[in-house]
Write an enzyme that holds these catalytic residues in place. Structure first.
Site, PDB file in Angstrom:
ATOM      1  N   CYS A  22      51.672 -17.929  75.436  1.00  0.00           N
ATOM      2  CA  CYS A  22      52.482 -16.925  74.751  1.00  0.00           C
ATOM      3  C   CYS A  22      53.069 -17.585  73.516  1.00  0.00           C
ATOM      4  O   CYS A  22      53.542 -18.721  73.592  1.00  0.00           O
ATOM      5  CB  CYS A  22      53.585 -16.437  75.685  1.00  0.00           C
ATOM      6  SG  CYS A  22      54.667 -15.184  74.964  1.00  0.00           S
ATOM      7  N   HIS A  74      50.301  -8.484  80.229  1.00  0.00           N
ATOM      8  CA  HIS A  74      51.181  -9.506  79.662  1.00  0.00           C
ATOM      9  C   HIS A  74      52.211  -8.866  78.735  1.00  0.00           C
ATOM     10  O   HIS A  74      53.405  -9.156  78.819  1.00  0.00           O
ATOM     11  CB  HIS A  74      50.336 -10.546  78.903  1.00  0.00           C
ATOM     12  CG  HIS A  74      51.127 -11.637  78.274  1.00  0.00           C
ATOM     13  ND1 HIS A  74      51.182 -12.908  78.796  1.00  0.00           N
ATOM     14  CD2 HIS A  74      51.909 -11.659  77.155  1.00  0.00           C
ATOM     15  CE1 HIS A  74      51.958 -13.664  78.020  1.00  0.00           C
ATOM     16  NE2 HIS A  74      52.413 -12.918  77.016  1.00  0.00           N
ATOM     17  N   GLU A  75      51.741  -7.986  77.839  1.00  0.00           N
ATOM     18  CA  GLU A  75      52.648  -7.384  76.861  1.00  0.00           C
ATOM     19  C   GLU A  75      53.596  -6.368  77.496  1.00  0.00           C
ATOM     20  O   GLU A  75      54.760  -6.278  77.104  1.00  0.00           O
ATOM     21  CB  GLU A  75      51.858  -6.756  75.711  1.00  0.00           C
ATOM     22  CG  GLU A  75      50.943  -7.723  74.973  1.00  0.00           C
ATOM     23  CD  GLU A  75      51.575  -9.044  74.567  1.00  0.00           C
ATOM     24  OE1 GLU A  75      52.799  -9.129  74.377  1.00  0.00           O
ATOM     25  OE2 GLU A  75      50.815 -10.040  74.437  1.00  0.00           O
ATOM     26  N   HIS A 135      56.427  -8.160  78.882  1.00  0.00           N
ATOM     27  CA  HIS A 135      57.432  -8.439  77.842  1.00  0.00           C
ATOM     28  C   HIS A 135      58.396  -7.264  77.719  1.00  0.00           C
ATOM     29  O   HIS A 135      59.617  -7.464  77.612  1.00  0.00           O
ATOM     30  CB  HIS A 135      56.766  -8.690  76.484  1.00  0.00           C
ATOM     31  CG  HIS A 135      56.449 -10.110  76.200  1.00  0.00           C
ATOM     32  ND1 HIS A 135      57.406 -11.073  75.982  1.00  0.00           N
ATOM     33  CD2 HIS A 135      55.265 -10.738  76.062  1.00  0.00           C
ATOM     34  CE1 HIS A 135      56.834 -12.236  75.738  1.00  0.00           C
ATOM     35  NE2 HIS A 135      55.523 -12.062  75.788  1.00  0.00           N
TER      36      HIS A 135
END
Length: 137
Positions: free
Chosen positions: A86, A127-128, A131
């Site tokens: 990241c 993954h995003e 976030h």
């Protein structure tokens, strides 16, 4: 406009607020920042550029896609362990991802979408979206 990447864990651990029409400039900045970082990443979330809104940008084989207010509504039961990096964190870390996901989101015109992704595309989106939830690998 290309923005600096945030590395402050306390900022990144906050859950993102929903995005609205007033956040389209942030979405464009996120695309610009992703384009400037494609040599080292394939996706970014708005909190990575200092804006705590539910916006992600992903590059699918060089084609940029913005997702406003993405939500993973379905996950396959099959998972796998992988390592991810990241831009906001140093090094790589192990994580578990679902092989396929179904996502609802809005495009830059705020039209709704519901799509299924698998493989690496699903991994990037997971993954995003993490976030957006304040979850780091």
């Amino acid at each position: 406009m290309v923005r600096p990447v945030v590395t402050d864990i306390f900022s990144l651990n906050r859950k993102a607020a929903p995005a609205g029409r007033e956040d389209l400039e942030t979405a464009r900045d996120l695309l610009d920042t992703l384009a400037a970082s494609l040599d080292r990443c394939v996706g970014m979330a708005a909190n990575m550029i200092g804006v705590n809104k539910r916006i992600i940008a992903i590059s699918f084989g060089g084609i940029p896609v913005v997702m406003l207010n993405p939500v993973i509504v379905k996950r396959s039961p099959e998972t796998y362990e992988t390592e991810e990096g990241c831009l906001s964190l140093s090094g790589v870390r192990k994580t578990v991802r679902h092989r396929s996901i179904e996502v609802t989101y809005q495009d830059m015109m705020f039209r709704p979408h519901r799509e299924t992704y698998s493989g690496f595309a699903a991994q990037i989106i997971q993954h995003e979206v993490d976030h957006c939830e304040g979850i780091l690998i």
